[in-house]
Write a protein that holds these residues in place. Structure first.
Motif, short mmCIF file in Angstrom:
data_model
loop_
_atom_site.label_atom_id
_atom_site.label_comp_id
_atom_site.label_asym_id
_atom_site.label_seq_id
_atom_site.Cartn_x
_atom_site.Cartn_y
_atom_site.Cartn_z
N ALA A 1 0.84 -1.21 0.00
CA ALA A 1 0.00 0.00 0.00
C ALA A 1 0.87 1.25 0.00
CB ALA A 1 -0.93 0.00 1.21
N ARG A 2 1.91 1.27 0.82
CA ARG A 2 2.82 2.42 0.86
C ARG A 2 3.53 2.58 -0.48
NH1 ARG A 2 7.60 1.65 4.79
NH2 ARG A 2 8.20 0.33 3.06
N ALA A 3 3.98 1.47 -1.05
CA ALA A 3 4.66 1.52 -2.36
C ALA A 3 3.71 2.04 -3.44
CB ALA A 3 5.19 0.14 -2.73
N ARG A 4 2.48 1.60 -3.41
CA ARG A 4 1.52 2.07 -4.41
C ARG A 4 1.31 3.58 -4.30
NH1 ARG A 4 -3.25 -1.95 -6.03
NH2 ARG A 4 -3.50 -0.17 -7.42
N THR A 5 1.22 4.09 -3.09
CA THR A 5 1.07 5.53 -2.90
C THR A 5 2.25 6.26 -3.53
OG1 THR A 5 -0.21 5.27 -0.87
CG2 THR A 5 0.94 7.37 -1.16
N PHE B 1 2.83 6.79 -11.90
CA PHE B 1 2.56 5.60 -12.71
C PHE B 1 1.12 5.14 -12.53
CE2 PHE B 1 7.18 5.30 -12.31
CZ PHE B 1 7.51 5.10 -13.64
N SER B 2 0.58 4.47 -13.56
CA SER B 2 -0.73 3.85 -13.49
C SER B 2 -0.57 2.35 -13.45
CB SER B 2 -1.57 4.23 -14.72
OG SER B 2 -1.79 5.62 -14.74
N VAL B 3 -1.44 1.69 -12.72
CA VAL B 3 -1.41 0.23 -12.61
C VAL B 3 -1.73 -0.37 -13.97
CG1 VAL B 3 -2.50 -1.78 -11.56
CG2 VAL B 3 -2.03 0.25 -10.18
N ASP B 4 -0.89 -1.32 -14.39
CA ASP B 4 -1.14 -2.08 -15.61
C ASP B 4 -1.92 -3.34 -15.25
OD1 ASP B 4 -0.70 -2.57 -18.48
OD2 ASP B 4 0.54 -4.24 -17.78
N THR B 5 -1.43 -4.07 -14.25
CA THR B 5 -2.05 -5.32 -13.82
C THR B 5 -1.75 -5.54 -12.34
OG1 THR B 5 -1.56 -6.27 -16.00
CG2 THR B 5 -2.20 -7.81 -14.29
N GLU B 6 -2.72 -6.08 -11.62
CA GLU B 6 -2.48 -6.53 -10.25
C GLU B 6 -2.46 -8.04 -10.27
OE1 GLU B 6 -4.78 -4.59 -7.13
OE2 GLU B 6 -5.43 -3.13 -8.63
N ASP B 7 -1.55 -8.64 -9.48
CA ASP B 7 -1.54 -10.10 -9.45
C ASP B 7 -2.12 -10.62 -8.13
OD1 ASP B 7 0.38 -10.78 -7.44
OD2 ASP B 7 2.02 -10.54 -8.84
N ALA C 1 -0.99 -12.48 -5.91
CA ALA C 1 -0.04 -12.56 -4.80
C ALA C 1 0.18 -11.20 -4.15
CB ALA C 1 1.28 -13.13 -5.30
N GLY C 2 -0.48 -10.15 -4.67
CA GLY C 2 -0.38 -8.83 -4.06
C GLY C 2 0.55 -7.87 -4.77
N GLY C 3 1.21 -8.31 -5.80
CA GLY C 3 2.11 -7.44 -6.56
C GLY C 3 1.37 -6.60 -7.57
N VAL C 4 2.07 -5.61 -8.09
CA VAL C 4 1.49 -4.67 -9.04
C VAL C 4 2.47 -4.48 -10.20
CG1 VAL C 4 0.58 -2.34 -9.37
CG2 VAL C 4 0.34 -3.46 -7.15
N TYR C 5 1.96 -4.59 -11.42
CA TYR C 5 2.74 -4.27 -12.61
C TYR C 5 2.38 -2.85 -13.05
CZ TYR C 5 3.85 -9.22 -13.26
OH TYR C 5 4.32 -10.50 -13.10
N TYR C 6 3.40 -2.08 -13.37
CA TYR C 6 3.21 -0.73 -13.89
C TYR C 6 3.77 -0.65 -15.30
CZ TYR C 6 2.29 0.66 -9.08
OH TYR C 6 1.76 0.77 -7.82
N ARG C 7 3.08 0.05 -16.17
CA ARG C 7 3.55 0.31 -17.52
C ARG C 7 4.48 1.50 -17.47
NH1 ARG C 7 3.95 -2.64 -21.59
NH2 ARG C 7 2.04 -3.66 -20.93
N SER C 8 5.59 1.41 -18.20
CA SER C 8 6.55 2.51 -18.27
C SER C 8 7.09 2.54 -19.69
CB SER C 8 7.69 2.29 -17.26
OG SER C 8 8.56 3.39 -17.26
N GLY C 9 6.60 3.48 -20.48
CA GLY C 9 6.97 3.49 -21.90
C GLY C 9 6.47 2.22 -22.55
N PHE D 1 7.33 -2.66 -15.12
CA PHE D 1 8.10 -3.09 -13.96
C PHE D 1 7.12 -3.61 -12.92
CE2 PHE D 1 7.28 1.37 -13.13
CZ PHE D 1 7.09 1.47 -11.76
N TYR D 2 7.64 -4.44 -12.03
CA TYR D 2 6.81 -5.16 -11.07
C TYR D 2 7.23 -4.80 -9.65
CZ TYR D 2 4.78 -9.38 -8.85
OH TYR D 2 4.06 -10.25 -8.07
N VAL D 3 6.28 -4.39 -8.84
CA VAL D 3 6.50 -4.12 -7.42
C VAL D 3 5.77 -5.22 -6.66
CG1 VAL D 3 6.13 -2.49 -5.54
CG2 VAL D 3 6.70 -1.64 -7.83
#
Length: 128
Positions: A17-21, A29-35, A37-45, A49-51
């Motif tokens: 949650a802190r990382a998403r903020t 960044f805008s969320v591309d996909t949530e998985d 397991a709780g991770g988040v993919y962000y589109r960049s160009g 990248f995956y957090v």
């Protein structure tokens, strides 16, 4: 074999949650996909990248991701205006100016940390 496939970076966080903020609110960044397991993919160009959640977040002492930008000074100014604090280095082979920008030959670059202490970078590659 692997050279035929895209590559993306993965960035660990102790608190999704802190990382998403930070990645969404501060860095824009805008969320591309949530998985599941709780991770988040962000589109960049044209890449992503995956957090992801991990108890080992923030332990890396090296740059985890670099964004290639056209104008590092403008990018640093914009990010600083959003609250990003740039690292200051005064090493024999690496010195940053008051903004946190280093000139490494034809490359201009600046480092900052996310809330977990992961080292991130914006860099302006040399023009060809």
């Amino acid at each position: 074999m692997l050279s035929d496939h895209p590559v993306y970076t993965t960035i660990a966080t102790a608190d999704v949650a802190r990382a998403r903020t930070y990645y969404e609110g501060t860095l824009g960044f805008s969320v591309d996909t949530e998985d599941p397991a709780g991770g988040v993919y962000y589109r960049s160009g044209t890449t992503r990248f995956y957090v992801y959640p991990s108890e080992f977040a923030g332990h890396a002492q090296h740059t985890l991701a670099t964004w290639a930008v056209d104008d590092v000074e403008a990018t640093v100014a914009e990010l600083a205006g959003r609250g990003v604090v740039f690292e200051q280095y005064d090493l024999p082979d690496l010195k940053t100016d008051e903004r946190g920008i280093a000139e490494l030959g034809p490359v201009k670059t600046a480092w900052f940390k996310d809330p977990d202490g992961n080292i991130l970078n914006v860099g302006q590659p040399p023009t060809t």
